[in-house]
Design a protein around this motif. Structure first.
Motif, PDB file in Angstrom:
ATOM      1  N   LYS B  45      24.004 -37.008  61.604  1.00 26.11           N
ATOM      2  CA  LYS B  45      24.517 -35.706  62.054  1.00 26.11           C
ATOM      3  C   LYS B  45      25.851 -35.860  62.782  1.00 26.11           C
ATOM      4  N   SER B  46      25.881 -36.777  63.745  1.00 30.37           N
ATOM      5  CA  SER B  46      27.128 -36.965  64.503  1.00 30.37           C
ATOM      6  C   SER B  46      28.234 -37.436  63.579  1.00 30.37           C
ATOM      7  N   THR B  47      27.912 -38.367  62.720  1.00 29.15           N
ATOM      8  CA  THR B  47      28.920 -38.890  61.802  1.00 29.15           C
ATOM      9  C   THR B  47      29.503 -37.756  60.960  1.00 29.15           C
ATOM     10  N   PHE B 165      29.764 -28.661  67.982  1.00 31.12           N
ATOM     11  CA  PHE B 165      28.965 -29.094  69.142  1.00 31.12           C
ATOM     12  C   PHE B 165      28.078 -30.247  68.704  1.00 31.12           C
ATOM     13  N   ASP B 166      28.190 -31.388  69.391  1.00 29.19           N
ATOM     14  CA  ASP B 166      27.313 -32.514  69.062  1.00 29.19           C
ATOM     15  C   ASP B 166      26.266 -32.683  70.159  1.00 29.19           C
ATOM     16  N   GLU B 167      25.080 -32.177  69.922  1.00 30.75           N
ATOM     17  CA  GLU B 167      23.992 -32.229  70.898  1.00 30.75           C
ATOM     18  C   GLU B 167      24.466 -31.888  72.310  1.00 30.75           C
ATOM     19  N   PRO B 168      24.984 -30.692  72.494  1.00 32.55           N
ATOM     20  CA  PRO B 168      25.598 -30.357  73.787  1.00 32.55           C
ATOM     21  C   PRO B 168      24.611 -30.302  74.940  1.00 32.55           C
TER      22      PRO B 168
HETATM   23 MG   LIG Z   1      24.129 -38.069  67.271  1.00 33.27          MG
END
Ligand SMILES: [Mg+2]
Ligand SMILES: Nc1ncnc2c1ncn2[C@@H]1O[C@H](COP(=O)(O)OP(=O)(O)O)[C@@H](O)[C@H]1O
Lengths: 365, 247
Positions: B45-47, B165-168
């Motif tokens: 997901k982050s990638t 938003f990355d796991e804010p």
């Molecule tokens: Mg991540």
């Protein structure tokens, strides 16, 4: 702390402590005795028996320091052979740095930072122009007449101001993603760090002129300054690199995500944090650099140390090496003291901001 | 207002060394809406999110944001990032700058706003996310929830068309989670394109127009939130939802 409860500074209390801890009492008394004895010998020599006014060595009390020698030569130790009529120029060059430092300690006012930064950046160029003259209606004073503290200051501050931006660029290149740039920089840094400063200075005075275009000449102090700048920039670059590496990747990413480019990311986000993180290391390098200026004597320049050494062979003042070197030592010590004081002030400011911050958090949550 | 900015991703693959983190991801992300991306840890997901604004380089595939290709040419990338804000799990506020300066830095240095204008705008934004009173503090003096709201204000200051938003809320305590989610819910009403990696299924239910479920570097399910939560198609999504519990 661990002494019996009776250990007050009353005769019986002291005695009780001494009986309870015979060895440490013995050591304390012994050390105290040595310290007092040394202090007494120094004060006796440097103040009580000292001579402040005399025409030559014979006029000095042989039991004490002959400060008359230093006082007689003070103008020369300060300015070298700079012509007396032009010394106001040298005064400006000497007093500008302490004035800027005082300004740096002053409370905040608008534009303060710019004056200080601008002042130090402009300093080497302005100082060289002012001292050497030849324009703006100033008479030309050849650089072989500059000397003493004046020369030490120009070479020391000049090398720092020039090597600092160079070191920043080297540190950035050292961490670059481009292999060619990185390896070239590593080579450059290792080259200058791997050579003794004495060799660097000889090289810059003998070899540097060979690389200059014909008709282009740099004075001897200029050549020595160049060598010292390259040498110290290599050390400083490694200190700054440590700072850069201590700034988390998240900082760069946040900046990039805000659409900062590489240089602005470095200028506004990474460098301010990196330099703060390694401030003690930077100050350490500056102190080392300042003391390294004494090596310029080996390429025939008369900095403070060399000019005092030269004066020691004056027939009228023979045998006053102690006075001469104590004087030089005190001057250098004063400089380093001021520098470390300034740096600890900066560090304290830093941590005060953080602490205040934590207290505020505690109260709002 | 201009048309909302949509995102088009085609056959995106990304390798870390020999490890293939993204395996040919293709997806269309609707402009002006909130898309939630979820999936087990390590699913990419982050990638994926970091590829969208070019923080991560990829090997094959294309990304277009608002019709403009995301490339690796630095200038074009910098230009594109002006329109794409990002909020990180670990806030990444600038610790040496006050809250106000964190928000004004980019507008002042990149959009050349005057200090006064930038500060007025920043105060409005800080007001909106509810941390105006902390404007003069350093980030170290804020709680996690306050930090993340400042980070949102900082991203908003560039007036982005897309917000990532990355796991804010993953690094926050439950109370702060709510503060931050409330701000994000408010934002989602504003018509900015939002892509949110989160496990907050309540949030997804309330504001997402679509949920993307990712597993092992692939988007394995795309659905309306209601449909996704009531009857996920894939086995993997079923067990994932069972693991994180009911919304
Ligand atoms: Mg991540
Ligand atoms: N910089 C990296 N180097 C090597 N592997 C990485 C790197 N970043 C992520 N990965 C790997 O890629 C996969 C996807 O990671 P990530 O996108 O962070 O997952 P998620 O955000 O869904 O938890 C993981 O297996 C992770 O180990």
């Amino acid at each position: 702390m661990h002494a019996p409860s009776s250990s007050r500074l009353t005769p019986s209390g002291v005695l009780a402590t001494a009986r309870a801890y015979p060895f440490s009492t013995f050591l304390t008394v012994g050390l105290l005795y040595v310290a007092l004895w040394l202090t007494w010998r120094i004060v006796d020599w440097a103040v009580i028996e000292a001579t402040w006014q005399a025409g030559d060595r014979a006029g000095c009390n042989p039991e004490g320091a002959c400060w008359a020698f230093i006082l007689n030569r003070l103008p020369q130790f300060t300015f070298g052979f700079y012509p007396e009529a032009e010394r106001w120029r040298a005064w400006i060059v000497l007093l500008a740095p302490p004035a800027l430092l005082l300004l740096a300690m002053a409370p905040d006012f608008k534009g303060r930072r710019w004056i200080i930064a601008g002042g130090f950046i402009a300093y080497p160029v302005a100082a060289l122009a002012l001292l050497s003259g030849g324009s703006l209606g100033l008479s030309h004073v050849p650089s072989d007449q500059w000397g003493g503290l004046l020369l030490t200051m120009i070479v020391g501050i000049g090398a720092f101001v020039l090597s600092f931006p160079l070191a920043i660029l080297l540190a950035l290149a050292r961490l670059s993603k481009l292999p060619a740039l990185r390896w070239l920089t590593i080579g450059f840094i290792d080259f200058w760090r791997g050579m003794p400063l004495v060799a660097v200075l000889f090289m810059s005075v003998i070899m540097l002129p060979l690389f200059l275009p014909p008709g282009f000449e740099i004075s001897r102090p200029g050549l020595a300054l160049t060598g010292l700048t390259l040498y110290s920039s290599a050390y400083l670059a490694e200190v700054i690199r440590g700072g850069l590496q201590s700034v988390g990747r998240g900082q760069t990413e946040a900046a990039l995500a805000l659409s900062f480019g590489f240089w602005r990311t470095q200028t506004y986000i990474v460098m301010p944090q990196a330099l703060r993180a390694v401030l003690p290391g930077i100050v350490n390098s500056v102190i080392a650099l300042f003391k390294d200026t004494t090596y310029v004597m080996i390429v025939g320049l008369f900095d403070l140390l060399n000019i005092v050494t030269a004066a020691l062979s004056d027939a009228r003042w023979l045998g006053l090496a102690t006075e001469g070197y104590v004087f030089v030592g005190v001057i250098y010590w004063l400089f380093c003291f001021v520098l470390s004081h300034v740096s600890s002030r900066l560090e304290a400011q830093q941590s005060r901001v953080v602490r205040q911050d934590q207290i505020l958090t505690g109260s709002t949550q | 207002m201009t048309a909302p900015t949509s995102i088009k991703v085609r056959s995106l693959s990304k390798w870390f060394g020999s490890w293939r983190a993204l395996q040919g991801v293709s997806v269309d992300i609707e402009g002006g809406a909130c898309t939630v991306l979820c999936g087990p840890s390590g699913s990419g997901k982050s990638t994926f999110l970091r590829c969208l604004n070019g923080l991560e380089e990829w090997q094959t595939g294309e990304i277009e944001i608002g019709g403009i290709a995301v490339g690796d040419q630095p200038r074009a990338l910098t230009r594109l990032r002006r329109d794409v804000g990002m909020v990180f799990q670990s806030f990444n506020l600038f610790p040496h700058l006050s809250v106000l300066d964190n928000v004004t830095l980019a507008p002042r240095r990149l959009l050349h706003r005057r200090r006064k204008d930038a500060e007025e705008q920043a105060m409005r934004l800080l007001q909106r996310v509810g941390v105006a009173r902390q404007a003069d503090k350093l980030p170290a003096g804020l709680s996690g929830g306050q930090k993340q709201r400042v980070a949102i204000a900082r991203a908003l200051a560039m007036e982005p068309k897309v917000l990532l938003f990355d796991e804010p809320t993953s690094a926050l305590d439950p109370e702060s989670v709510k503060e931050v989610l409330d701000v994000m819910i408010e934002l989602a009403k504003g018509g900015t394109t939002m892509v949110v990696v989160t496990h907050e299924m309540g949030f997804a239910r309330r504001v997402a127009s679509r949920v993307l479920f990712m597993d092992k570097g692939r988007i394995v399910e795309t659905a309306e939130p209601e449909a996704f939560f009531t009857c996920p198609c894939s086995e993997r999504a079923k067990s994932f939802l069972a693991d994180i519990g009911p919304p």
